[in-house]
Scaffold this motif. Sequence first.
Motif, PDB file in Angstrom:
ATOM      1  N   GLN A 240       0.815  -1.226   0.000  1.00  0.00           N
ATOM      2  CA  GLN A 240       0.000   0.000   0.000  1.00  0.00           C
ATOM      3  C   GLN A 240       0.845   1.271   0.000  1.00  0.00           C
ATOM      4  OE1 GLN A 240      -0.565   2.304   2.944  1.00  0.00           O
ATOM      5  NE2 GLN A 240       1.390   1.414   3.617  1.00  0.00           N
ATOM      6  N   MET A 241       2.171   1.141  -0.096  1.00  0.00           N
ATOM      7  CA  MET A 241       3.046   2.324  -0.065  1.00  0.00           C
ATOM      8  C   MET A 241       2.701   3.293  -1.193  1.00  0.00           C
ATOM      9  SD  MET A 241       6.818   0.715   0.744  1.00  0.00           S
ATOM     10  CE  MET A 241       7.614   2.250   0.213  1.00  0.00           C
ATOM     11  N   GLY A 242       2.661   4.581  -0.847  1.00  0.00           N
ATOM     12  CA  GLY A 242       2.438   5.617  -1.842  1.00  0.00           C
ATOM     13  C   GLY A 242       3.751   6.069  -2.458  1.00  0.00           C
ATOM     14  N   PRO A 243       3.687   6.953  -3.457  1.00  0.00           N
ATOM     15  CA  PRO A 243       4.918   7.380  -4.148  1.00  0.00           C
ATOM     16  C   PRO A 243       5.884   8.150  -3.255  1.00  0.00           C
ATOM     17  CG  PRO A 243       3.029   8.719  -4.804  1.00  0.00           C
ATOM     18  CD  PRO A 243       2.488   7.585  -4.001  1.00  0.00           C
ATOM     19  N   ASN A 244       5.394   8.680  -2.131  1.00  0.00           N
ATOM     20  CA  ASN A 244       6.262   9.466  -1.250  1.00  0.00           C
ATOM     21  C   ASN A 244       6.578   8.747   0.060  1.00  0.00           C
ATOM     22  OD1 ASN A 244       6.097  11.856  -3.031  1.00  0.00           O
ATOM     23  ND2 ASN A 244       3.966  11.856  -2.400  1.00  0.00           N
TER      24      ASN A 244
ATOM     25  N   THR B   2      14.143   2.323   2.493  1.00  0.00           N
ATOM     26  CA  THR B   2      14.081   2.288   1.035  1.00  0.00           C
ATOM     27  C   THR B   2      12.717   2.773   0.571  1.00  0.00           C
ATOM     28  OG1 THR B   2      14.249   0.888  -0.942  1.00  0.00           O
ATOM     29  CG2 THR B   2      13.289  -0.105   1.017  1.00  0.00           C
ATOM     30  N   LYS B   3      12.659   3.298  -0.638  1.00  0.00           N
ATOM     31  CA  LYS B   3      11.373   3.668  -1.233  1.00  0.00           C
ATOM     32  C   LYS B   3      10.940   2.669  -2.300  1.00  0.00           C
ATOM     33  CE  LYS B   3      11.399   7.492  -3.445  1.00  0.00           C
ATOM     34  NZ  LYS B   3      11.614   8.916  -3.793  1.00  0.00           N
ATOM     35  N   GLU B   4      11.734   1.584  -2.461  1.00  0.00           N
ATOM     36  CA  GLU B   4      11.443   0.566  -3.463  1.00  0.00           C
ATOM     37  C   GLU B   4      10.638  -0.567  -2.835  1.00  0.00           C
ATOM     38  OE1 GLU B   4      12.150   0.743  -6.619  1.00  0.00           O
ATOM     39  OE2 GLU B   4      13.240   2.650  -6.466  1.00  0.00           O
ATOM     40  N   ARG B   5       9.388  -0.721  -3.263  1.00  0.00           N
ATOM     41  CA  ARG B   5       8.543  -1.791  -2.740  1.00  0.00           C
ATOM     42  C   ARG B   5       9.128  -3.171  -3.044  1.00  0.00           C
ATOM     43  NH1 ARG B   5       2.405  -0.366  -4.466  1.00  0.00           N
ATOM     44  NH2 ARG B   5       3.321   1.212  -5.795  1.00  0.00           N
ATOM     45  N   ARG B   6       9.677  -3.312  -4.224  1.00  0.00           N
ATOM     46  CA  ARG B   6      10.224  -4.612  -4.624  1.00  0.00           C
ATOM     47  C   ARG B   6      11.342  -5.047  -3.686  1.00  0.00           C
ATOM     48  NH1 ARG B   6      14.643  -5.697  -7.289  1.00  0.00           N
ATOM     49  NH2 ARG B   6      14.923  -3.485  -7.793  1.00  0.00           N
ATOM     50  N   LEU B   7      12.218  -4.121  -3.335  1.00  0.00           N
ATOM     51  CA  LEU B   7      13.320  -4.462  -2.441  1.00  0.00           C
ATOM     52  C   LEU B   7      12.803  -4.863  -1.064  1.00  0.00           C
ATOM     53  CD1 LEU B   7      15.909  -1.651  -3.334  1.00  0.00           C
ATOM     54  CD2 LEU B   7      15.881  -4.040  -4.105  1.00  0.00           C
TER      55      LEU B   7
ATOM     56  N   VAL C 117      17.634   9.034   0.338  1.00  0.00           N
ATOM     57  CA  VAL C 117      16.237   8.850   0.746  1.00  0.00           C
ATOM     58  C   VAL C 117      15.823  10.040   1.597  1.00  0.00           C
ATOM     59  CG1 VAL C 117      14.595   7.407   1.979  1.00  0.00           C
ATOM     60  CG2 VAL C 117      16.461   6.346   0.707  1.00  0.00           C
ATOM     61  N   GLU C 118      14.870  10.807   1.097  1.00  0.00           N
ATOM     62  CA  GLU C 118      14.418  11.988   1.828  1.00  0.00           C
ATOM     63  C   GLU C 118      13.359  11.592   2.857  1.00  0.00           C
ATOM     64  OE1 GLU C 118      12.683  16.486   0.979  1.00  0.00           O
ATOM     65  OE2 GLU C 118      12.794  15.012  -0.632  1.00  0.00           O
ATOM     66  N   ALA C 119      13.529  12.064   4.091  1.00  0.00           N
ATOM     67  CA  ALA C 119      12.566  11.754   5.142  1.00  0.00           C
ATOM     68  C   ALA C 119      11.238  12.432   4.843  1.00  0.00           C
ATOM     69  CB  ALA C 119      13.099  12.214   6.495  1.00  0.00           C
ATOM     70  N   PRO C 120      10.134  11.672   4.833  1.00  0.00           N
ATOM     71  CA  PRO C 120       8.822  12.281   4.549  1.00  0.00           C
ATOM     72  C   PRO C 120       8.273  13.036   5.753  1.00  0.00           C
ATOM     73  CG  PRO C 120       8.592   9.929   4.894  1.00  0.00           C
ATOM     74  CD  PRO C 120      10.061  10.216   4.972  1.00  0.00           C
ATOM     75  N   LEU C 121       7.069  13.590   5.579  1.00  0.00           N
ATOM     76  CA  LEU C 121       6.456  14.425   6.615  1.00  0.00           C
ATOM     77  C   LEU C 121       6.050  13.635   7.861  1.00  0.00           C
ATOM     78  CD1 LEU C 121       4.050  16.811   4.651  1.00  0.00           C
ATOM     79  CD2 LEU C 121       6.016  17.471   6.019  1.00  0.00           C
ATOM     80  N   HIS C 122       5.679  12.374   7.672  1.00  0.00           N
ATOM     81  CA  HIS C 122       5.026  11.614   8.731  1.00  0.00           C
ATOM     82  C   HIS C 122       5.792  10.320   8.961  1.00  0.00           C
ATOM     83  CE1 HIS C 122       1.364   9.112  10.086  1.00  0.00           C
ATOM     84  NE2 HIS C 122       1.612   9.971  11.057  1.00  0.00           N
TER      85      HIS C 122
END
Length: 703
Positions: free
Chosen positions: A161-165, A185-190, A232-237
């Motif tokens: 369910q990960m979003g693009p950010n 990581t931001k890669e779902r596959r990994l 990897v940029e830290a998101p808002l939440h």
Amino acid sequence: MVHLRRGWALLALIALLLFTNPAVGAPEAHLLRIDPRASIQDSEPVLTTVIDLVQHKAMSDVTSRCANFRGDDELACLSSELDKPKALFTNFTFPEKDAYFMTTVGGRDVPAELVDITSWGEAKKKNGGAGTAWLIMIDASGQMGSRFNEARAIAKAFIDQMGPNDIIDVMFFNDREIVKHSKWTKERRLARNFVDGVPDIFRKQGRNKNLFNILKQGITDGFRSLHNVGGVEAPLHQATVILSDGNVGTDVASAAPAALQLKDYLTKGRFPEGNKTVPKIPVPVISVWLPNQAKDEVFVNARNFMENLANSEIGGAFFVVKGDENGKAKRIVQAVASRFDSMVVARWILPCLSPKVTHTFKLVFKSVEPPVSGDNHIEVPLGVDPTQWPVRINVAQTEAAAKKKPLTPGGTVTIFGDFCWGSDFDKAELYLLPKDQSAPNSLEGRGLDELAKVRKQLISQELVAKAIRGDALSVEFELPDSERFLRGKKDAFTAQLVLFDQSSNRTSALTAGEIITLPADEKPLDLLLVGGVSFGGLVLVLLVIGVARGGGDKKRRGRRGSPNTPRPVVAGSPPPPHPNTLPSGVGPSGTSQVGFGPVGPSTPSVPATQATLNSHLGQYRVGATPKKVGRDPGVSDIVLTEPRVSGMHAAVKFEYGQLMVRDEGSNNGTYINGARVQPHGWQPVPDGSVLRFGPIEFTVRFE
């Protein structure tokens, strides 16, 4: 009959449990993030906040129906009740008109201005918009057994369910420690491959599992490293998902009350605890309990421990997975997303910010029914240099005032805005750019040292205007008496200005497209001076005429022998004198008389050029150069060593034959003949007056 009554009582109890809605508490607002990556919008600093505002339901109210069941029936009841949409909360609309976000500057709470507000659900759809850092912790200890595969399935549902950010970090732990760690990581596959790479549980390390220390250390390490991950940029939440059976054996450190300490630690959002060098980011805990059958006391402790972890007040949740429940993972993910989507992302224009490393922010609500509890972040680092944020100028209001009254050398200008100095407007300085100096087109790519050099270059000239009156919304400046700041051509002059706030070490915009640019004009002619010159010229003409006429009369008297012979009347000339009047230019006893005033002794009128101030402390001469009066010898020309005299009390000058005084906002005032003068404006002092600074009196004499 007794049995009948008991039957009705039982039915009533069942109805009460089935149909009574859980009690809903008062709405509470929680600041989940004050984004340190503040942006600049239209030359103004903008701060982004993530706010959770809902009405909470107590866990006991939601699960009270399950108290009548035991064993698998109780687990099935808990699972069903907690799966319901919005089981632990009710939405509450954000009252944006009654919301006040404030920052503390110099002991004052200064409100920000709301720019816009959107739901988290909408914000996360935007490219580059809102995202969550998901830390997923999977219990892979020996006693998990078949529940381990269910835990992995739920973990992969969160990954899917990960979003693009969004970004994600997965940890596996056993009885003692974190065993495997994927890193952020931001890669779902990994992330999925990492979960699949741990196919089985680890063998037991002993009778007990120190769940409290394992979770606390893993969460601390995970979120502490979040802001130091390259690429990897830290998101808002951020949020954590804990998947475990909660079974700790008889480990006293992991008793149910310890979970409350861990929840409090995560809600405070400092990793490690007490660390004030990083922003405060509270972490919602999604606690998913996958129970194994065990002894009663161990089973109860496991449930209470996992339930106590969930900080539902900031978006956390508690779920029970009984076993072999089709679609359970998807329902858990949807329930969590529903709660997060109800959060709001609010952006604020922040006119003031304390020039410190740490800052205090408050969120309060007024006139809301029911009342809404606010939140605060006290002494937290923001992660930006506040001195680089421009002072907020109300450009439209400033330009409108300047169009009515263009800037002129020696005149005044009023700058409007939201200023941080409160009533200490003397903290403001205004610098005018010389006509041959230009502001930079852009500051992009410049380091902090370069920005400081640009500012120093712009304010290093001698064209400095002094603040004479003002408040937190406007300040009036006395402009330098120089035409060097007039830019352009006659009838189309402009002036470029930079306002500097000494209290916060900030300036207004410095770039060419955003610098304060106002209409200006040449200095108007001084009407008093023009009038004086004209009057002097008239007197000189009359003097010449009088002397010429006197000489002509003498010649005529010599030729004709009769002083009483009437002169011919010429058009435009004064009428001839009466025979009994004295000749023009001659007074009684031969004294000289110039002009046509009363006949009498001569009293030549010579204008005064200076004034003398006399008191028991001494005598002081005041000329055209202004002199400062005060107690501070470092800034005063006339030093008055009296405690009731301010350090910089007043200023005096003598111009156009008149002594002028200006009170500089002194504590005990400046008085002319007993009348107190208004501060920050020049006032005339008549010859012979008594001029008083605080208790010190001077007698004024013109010379």
